[in-house]
Design a protein around this motif. Sequence first.
Motif: not given
Length: 392
Positions: A138-153
């Motif tokens: 119901x909220x198609x125009x929302x701006x996401x508040x987060x992103x994911x950072x993936x780090x592999x060691x």
Amino acid sequence: MRKFKKFIALTMALSACCTMAGIGNVSALEENTDTSVSFGETALPEWVPQSFDDARAFAINHGKTYIADGVICCVQKKSSTKSNVRYETVDKGSIYNYASNVLFNESYSFVAPEEPDRSDEEAYRAYEEYMWDLGLLWEMSITPEFYYEVTVYKAPTEGEICFDWVKTVGSYEYIEAELSFAVNESGEAVETDIYSWLPDSLSEYKDFMNDYGNVALHDNYIVYLNDVNYSTGAGIIFEQLGTAEIKEVMELSISEEKLLNAAGNTNHTVIVYEAVSEGTVKGSWTIARPWSIENSKTDEDIKYYEVDENLGVHEINENEFVVPVRGDANGDGELSIADAVMLQNWILCTGDLTCWQNADLCEDKVIDVFDLIMLKSELIEKELILPAPAKE
């Protein structure tokens, strides 16, 4: 299935304009059949997240970290809407140069798929289910508040890794997570921090609760888990009684990893306690509104524990619990003038106080001269000491 793949084709068109997310939303709708991903000269396992949806699925199933196939994968959720937020990985004495053994590092943001034509019922249904799962129907125009950072060691074969994820908001700095890894006797890299057993993902939360119930004891920590709808005014009310004392050291809110959490959603709460003094203690956890506990109570858990001199915690039966004696400041199980002497010395800073809970006669969680006055009054009432003679 042909219509379903038409919808997939629509979402793949977004990849040309996405530099961070890749084909983010395809992986959640269509299974990735690649066996590995190449990064330089290293082939990464197929389970390493390669899109926003992969990273979200990783967070739901594994939480912050996962170790397998000779690599350590860390997924950190970061704010994408606040300019005054900074993130750092701060080393805490590692005996392994993990910074020089980064095999992969990428960030993934959400890119909304194009809405298919409603006449294509199968594709549109798949689209609705996907957006609903993200909390966005119901909220198609929302701006996401987060992103994911993936780090592999690359996993160490010897030594250990210890670092903190530090988040700074303006001038306020706090530790989001303390992570550590080491090599066990079999030569395998394993996680050694609290998250090696404490649930920090939705899948782990459900499994932990299914295995141990709402209250569990692990590594001398008492762990309480429950679902709470805070929007109703309800909360978790914790009370303890006994000669021992436990205190809260950590609280987690397990995320469903939605881009938008609707008002009134249930919160998956994890609270961790540790002992601070020896003796026995009764702990009770109640979900209710604080101003109307008895009328609004929906759940209650009661457990009994013994804390040894090394602050080791052991679960006991109710009949093993030592009911505290009001005023028994020295914790010997009886009320006597010795308790008044101990409390007076403590107030004068000339002695220790064995059991402050028993000495808190005013029940205000503050030990002061008013508690001493009440203690002496009780001793007089029980004729254990004589009142001071009246002045002529």
